[in-house]
Design a protein around this motif. Structure first.
Motif, PDB file in Angstrom:
ATOM      1  N   UNK A 197       0.893  -1.223  -0.391  1.00 46.05           N
ATOM      2  CA  UNK A 197      -0.029  -0.057   0.170  1.00 46.05           C
ATOM      3  C   UNK A 197       0.700   1.295  -0.107  1.00 46.05           C
ATOM      4  N   UNK A 198       1.733   1.250   1.166  1.00 39.62           N
ATOM      5  CA  UNK A 198       2.539   2.271   0.922  1.00 39.62           C
ATOM      6  C   UNK A 198       3.509   3.293  -0.930  1.00 39.62           C
ATOM      7  N   UNK A 199       3.992   1.523  -1.215  1.00 43.12           N
ATOM      8  CA  UNK A 199       4.449   2.011  -2.631  1.00 43.12           C
ATOM      9  C   UNK A 199       3.207   1.909  -3.837  1.00 43.12           C
ATOM     10  N   UNK A 200       2.137   1.707  -3.774  1.00 42.14           N
ATOM     11  CA  UNK A 200       1.441   2.573  -4.157  1.00 42.14           C
ATOM     12  C   UNK A 200       1.059   3.744  -4.124  1.00 42.14           C
ATOM     13  N   UNK A 201       1.167   3.488  -2.603  1.00 39.23           N
ATOM     14  CA  UNK A 201       0.783   5.746  -2.277  1.00 39.23           C
ATOM     15  C   UNK A 201       1.848   6.618  -3.422  1.00 39.23           C
ATOM     16  N   UNK A 202       3.032   6.196  -3.088  1.00 43.01           N
ATOM     17  CA  UNK A 202       3.623   6.706  -3.141  1.00 43.01           C
ATOM     18  C   UNK A 202       4.392   7.117  -4.937  1.00 43.01           C
ATOM     19  N   UNK A 203       3.527   6.172  -5.650  1.00 41.52           N
ATOM     20  CA  UNK A 203       3.505   5.733  -7.093  1.00 41.52           C
ATOM     21  C   UNK A 203       2.609   6.512  -7.615  1.00 41.52           C
ATOM     22  N   UNK A 204       1.707   6.994  -6.493  1.00 40.23           N
ATOM     23  CA  UNK A 204       0.453   8.133  -7.014  1.00 40.23           C
ATOM     24  C   UNK A 204       0.476   8.769  -7.167  1.00 40.23           C
ATOM     25  N   UNK A 205       1.179   9.191  -5.892  1.00 37.53           N
ATOM     26  CA  UNK A 205       1.928  10.927  -5.590  1.00 37.53           C
ATOM     27  C   UNK A 205       3.360  11.089  -6.411  1.00 37.53           C
ATOM     28  N   UNK A 206       3.670  10.268  -7.223  1.00 36.57           N
ATOM     29  CA  UNK A 206       4.440  10.733  -7.872  1.00 36.57           C
ATOM     30  C   UNK A 206       5.943  10.818  -7.563  1.00 36.57           C
ATOM     31  N   UNK A 207       6.136   9.523  -6.408  1.00 35.97           N
ATOM     32  CA  UNK A 207       7.310   9.921  -5.451  1.00 35.97           C
ATOM     33  C   UNK A 207       8.540   8.653  -5.434  1.00 35.97           C
ATOM     34  N   UNK A 208       7.448   7.894  -6.981  1.00 34.34           N
ATOM     35  CA  UNK A 208       8.304   6.540  -7.296  1.00 34.34           C
ATOM     36  C   UNK A 208       8.804   6.532  -8.938  1.00 34.34           C
ATOM     37  N   UNK A 209      10.183   6.072  -8.858  1.00 36.33           N
ATOM     38  CA  UNK A 209      11.223   6.287 -10.578  1.00 36.33           C
ATOM     39  C   UNK A 209      10.836   5.364 -10.662  1.00 36.33           C
TER      40      UNK A 209
END
Length: 238
Positions: free
Chosen positions: A171-183
């Protein structure tokens, strides 16, 4: 393979060994050291590695999961993830790390002195909320939930924490992904750390039953307390 990635892999392997014995601790060991090696390793690559470890642990000891406890903890983890995403964007990592360290250390001290926590619905939701915030922002979400299970048997602690981390870290990875914090680079780095993680996990296999014979309360408190002190010192010196 670069020297930096190799060193990071060794750290993750040691963290995987620790988490395979206690039920959590991978991020507690890895986060301070990886922050020194390369801040880009946090939080996404560590969250990916932690999720992989949790899947392996859940497969190994799935029969001991307290699913009721996992459900209540996840009820807090989901809104906590939103708080964590906001913290990544808004709050100084130094100040947040100090807050996390003080909160965890206070819980450990209370446990040693008088507090005997138990995984009730209210405490699990509260711990899940804190875990979602801490875990998403700093990859350190284990102690607040782990402390509630300090008086449980080793297999139950490990299996329940694994189930919680599979859902929570994802869930944390998905949340960061949706917030544009994952590259893309973070994703590839996280995947590159998984073979090292597997080594640590496999090493924990033959040791965990011997480890359980002495009980897990003391190791849980020690791991949580040391991690809190490390976070506090790191935050003060950064």
């Amino acid at each position: 393979m670069s020297l930096g990635l190799l060193l990071a892999g060794v750290v993750v392997a040691l963290g995987g060994l620790l988490q395979g014995l206690v039920g959590f601790g991978l991020s507690l060991l890895a986060v301070p050291l990886l922050a020194l090696l390369d801040p880009a390793l946090l939080p996404v690559p560590v969250l990916i590695a932690a999720t992989a470890h949790s899947v392996l642990s859940l497969i190994r000891e799935h029969g001991h999961v307290d699913w009721r406890g996992v459900g209540w903890a996840m009820a807090g983890r989901l809104p906590g993830t939103l708080v964590g995403v906001w913290l990544v964007d808004s709050l100084s990592q130094k100040n947040f790390g100090l807050v996390v360290g003080v909160v965890v250390l206070l819980c450990v001290v209370l446990s040693v002195v008088a507090w005997r926590p138990s995984p009730t619905p209210r405490s699990l939701v509260t711990a899940g909320l804190a875990s979602g915030s801490f875990g998403t922002a700093m990859s350190v979400g284990g102690p607040v939930v782990g402390l509630l299970y300090q008086n449980s048997k080793g297999p139950e602690v490990r299996a329940t924490m694994a189930a919680f981390f599979v859902l929570g870290s994802g869930t944390s990875v998905l949340g960061l992904l949706l917030a544009g914090q994952v590259h893309a680079r973070q994703l590839w780095t996280g995947l590159a750390l998984i073979p090292f993680l597997i080594v640590g996990f496999l090493l924990s296999g033959p040791l965990r039953k011997r480890f359980d014979a002495g009980g897990v309360r003391t190791p849980v408190l020690v791991v949580s307390g040391v991690s809190a002190v490390v976070l506090i010192v790191r935050s003060l010196l950064s």
